[in-house]
Design an enzyme around this catalytic site. Sequence first.
Site, PDB file in Angstrom:
ATOM      1  N   HIS A 140      35.979  34.045  33.188  1.00 33.53           N
ATOM      2  CA  HIS A 140      36.686  34.064  34.472  1.00 33.53           C
ATOM      3  C   HIS A 140      36.729  32.690  35.111  1.00 33.53           C
ATOM      4  O   HIS A 140      37.648  32.378  35.862  1.00 33.53           O
ATOM      5  CB  HIS A 140      36.067  35.102  35.408  1.00 33.53           C
ATOM      6  N   ARG A 162      43.073  39.613  42.012  1.00 29.59           N
ATOM      7  CA  ARG A 162      41.695  39.956  41.623  1.00 29.59           C
ATOM      8  C   ARG A 162      40.839  40.023  42.894  1.00 29.59           C
ATOM      9  O   ARG A 162      40.204  39.051  43.286  1.00 29.59           O
ATOM     10  CB  ARG A 162      41.141  38.898  40.669  1.00 29.59           C
ATOM     11  N   ARG A 174      44.192  44.724  42.639  1.00 29.42           N
ATOM     12  CA  ARG A 174      43.248  45.442  41.794  1.00 29.42           C
ATOM     13  C   ARG A 174      41.978  45.666  42.602  1.00 29.42           C
ATOM     14  O   ARG A 174      41.460  44.733  43.214  1.00 29.42           O
ATOM     15  CB  ARG A 174      42.934  44.604  40.555  1.00 29.42           C
ATOM     16  N   GLU A 182      42.745  48.171  29.703  1.00 30.23           N
ATOM     17  CA  GLU A 182      41.975  47.054  29.153  1.00 30.23           C
ATOM     18  C   GLU A 182      40.807  47.527  28.297  1.00 30.23           C
ATOM     19  O   GLU A 182      39.957  46.736  27.906  1.00 30.23           O
ATOM     20  CB  GLU A 182      41.501  46.108  30.266  1.00 30.23           C
ATOM     21  N   ASN A 228      42.846  40.336  28.253  1.00 30.09           N
ATOM     22  CA  ASN A 228      41.590  39.584  28.106  1.00 30.09           C
ATOM     23  C   ASN A 228      40.457  40.522  27.707  1.00 30.09           C
ATOM     24  O   ASN A 228      39.719  40.268  26.757  1.00 30.09           O
ATOM     25  CB  ASN A 228      41.211  38.886  29.418  1.00 30.09           C
ATOM     26  N   ASP A 229      40.337  41.613  28.459  1.00 28.86           N
ATOM     27  CA  ASP A 229      39.284  42.567  28.116  1.00 28.86           C
ATOM     28  C   ASP A 229      39.684  43.440  26.937  1.00 28.86           C
ATOM     29  O   ASP A 229      38.837  43.815  26.125  1.00 28.86           O
ATOM     30  CB  ASP A 229      38.944  43.445  29.327  1.00 28.86           C
ATOM     31  N   ARG A 233      33.804  37.932  25.356  1.00 25.61           N
ATOM     32  CA  ARG A 233      34.703  36.846  25.761  1.00 25.61           C
ATOM     33  C   ARG A 233      33.951  35.679  26.394  1.00 25.61           C
ATOM     34  O   ARG A 233      34.488  34.599  26.568  1.00 25.61           O
ATOM     35  CB  ARG A 233      35.816  37.375  26.694  1.00 25.61           C
ATOM     36  N   CYS A 243      49.025  41.708  32.484  1.00 28.53           N
ATOM     37  CA  CYS A 243      48.497  40.716  33.426  1.00 28.53           C
ATOM     38  C   CYS A 243      47.375  39.882  32.811  1.00 28.53           C
ATOM     39  O   CYS A 243      46.822  39.008  33.462  1.00 28.53           O
ATOM     40  CB  CYS A 243      48.027  41.373  34.721  1.00 28.53           C
TER      41      CYS A 243
END
Length: 568
Positions: free
Chosen positions: A219, A324, A360, A458, A481-482, A492, A529
């Site tokens: 992140h 976020r 989110r 995700e 990403n996840d 990650r 996203c």
Amino acid sequence: MEQYQGKTVCNKIAIGKIFLYHKKETQVKRTHIDDTEAEIRRFDAAKDYALSLLDQIYKKALVEVGADNAAIFEVHKMMMEDTDYLDSVYNIIRGQKLNAEYAVAATGDNFSRMFAQMDDAYMQARAADVKDVSERLIAALHRQKKESRDMPAGKEARASDSALPKRDASPSAYRADDRSAVPEPVILMADDLAPSETVQMDKSRILAFVTRHGSSNSHTAILARTMNIPAVIGIDFQDDWAGKTAIVDGYTGTVILEPDTKTIKQMTTRMQEDENKSLLLKELRGKQTVTKSGKSIRLYANIGSVSDVAQVLQNDGEGIGLFRSEFLYLESKTWPTEEEQFRAYKMVVENMAGKKVIVRTMDVGADKQAEYFHLEKEDNPAMGYRAIRICLDRPEIFRTQLRALLRASAYGRLSIMFPMIISLSEVLESKKLLESVKAELRESGIPYGDVEIGVMIETPAAVWISEELAGEVDFFSIGTNDLAQYTLAIDRQNPKLDSIYDPHHPAILRAIQSVIENGHKGGAWVGICGELAADTTLTQTFIDMGIDELSVSPAFLLPVREAVRSLE
Ligand code: PEP
Ligand code: MG
């Protein structure tokens, strides 16, 4: 001139002086003191100095982040002058004949333990503040000791000395454990940076980030891209780099230490070319995100804070596809109140003036830690107590956020999206809570708007049940990403695995394809996203798959629009 190779995080170039940020726990020795009254005077002088610094920080924060956010420094000042706190410090110095640093550290520990054990969530959160206050006092005592060593006889340190070193200060001015102490816009080098530290940085003073550790999918890396700040990871910098000039080449992942004039000139030309390219891209503002044959997609932006909206507008974002919201929690020393959250969401929807804003709900946990959540250490935090799991387990936190979101929805087009979904029951439970918050608002006559509901896809579980999920929501947003992390079983955060963390893996692309099909079958629109949305080598693939929306960091909006417009 020396060159060091790391890994790139954000494709931009910066030239500037290096500031080394060492996060370190302040070391405190326990020393016997004979002249306790002199020690008390030493403590009082350090306290006055620390108070004057806090005052400067408060005034700066007032201008930069507003009264609500600055108020915390007023609280810190009050704590520093609190008579119980001071009595405890004086008693340890006088009664136990011990040094001021030790007295402050012991008092800080005792008070912070006491706060942490209280029932009230607000008081619990003060535990971190009292620790902060004690650290600040200890730093002032250390500084005072160092100055009296360095100072020629007869000269005394003045409490009113500025907190910030002057321009062209000595290398020691470019090395600190206080992020706010950067002397000028600098290249900040650190062992590692937590998302909470990154988000609290004064971006106007950071030219680039360089870290020794960290992964390009973390992140912190995503924040650097959102903030459009050049960043490189995996550089083993040395202590004597403080204050030296360097070039950070975010394209190649290299850091050039003490570049010669020729290299500086070359890099300045490349920076100018970048600038020209971005000026050219600016011509795409106001144009449609549509292929030559007329297929259009919605091009939205990812943000982490209210201040990122400016960049979205400058780059002509058609909406916000991912706010976020957890960064509101990470920026804060304690639970953001309903009012604070409401003001943040309202400001975003109002500034986006009728364009869609997808918030989110908070995705705290794993690498995104806020001390006042008091989350236990876990063996597998990415698969642990986080996001919707915390929200459903602690509905009082969730309800506060939902109330703030619904209230803000009366001022624009706000949508709510739930993260880390693995089951239909999580969605049903979240929707039930949302309905009960709506009922509460209606009873009190508080208005709210028409809110679309979505979920992040995700986890592989969400992919597999996407057909069922589609019946319950208005939209999906694929968090690649996840999704890559969980599908490929690759942490990650682990830099050793960066080279095999491959979001182009056929398993990910097939998952995206099937989520789009299932979403559409069930009447839900589908976006992406995760960082993959900005990968222009896949734009054609996504459009062919039938994607409805792509949401990317603001700096990628116009490059993606350019890619879409170049397609048949
Ligand atoms: C994702 O997982 O792709 C995503 C967008 O969420 P985050 O990166 O914040 O986990
Ligand atoms: Mg995610």
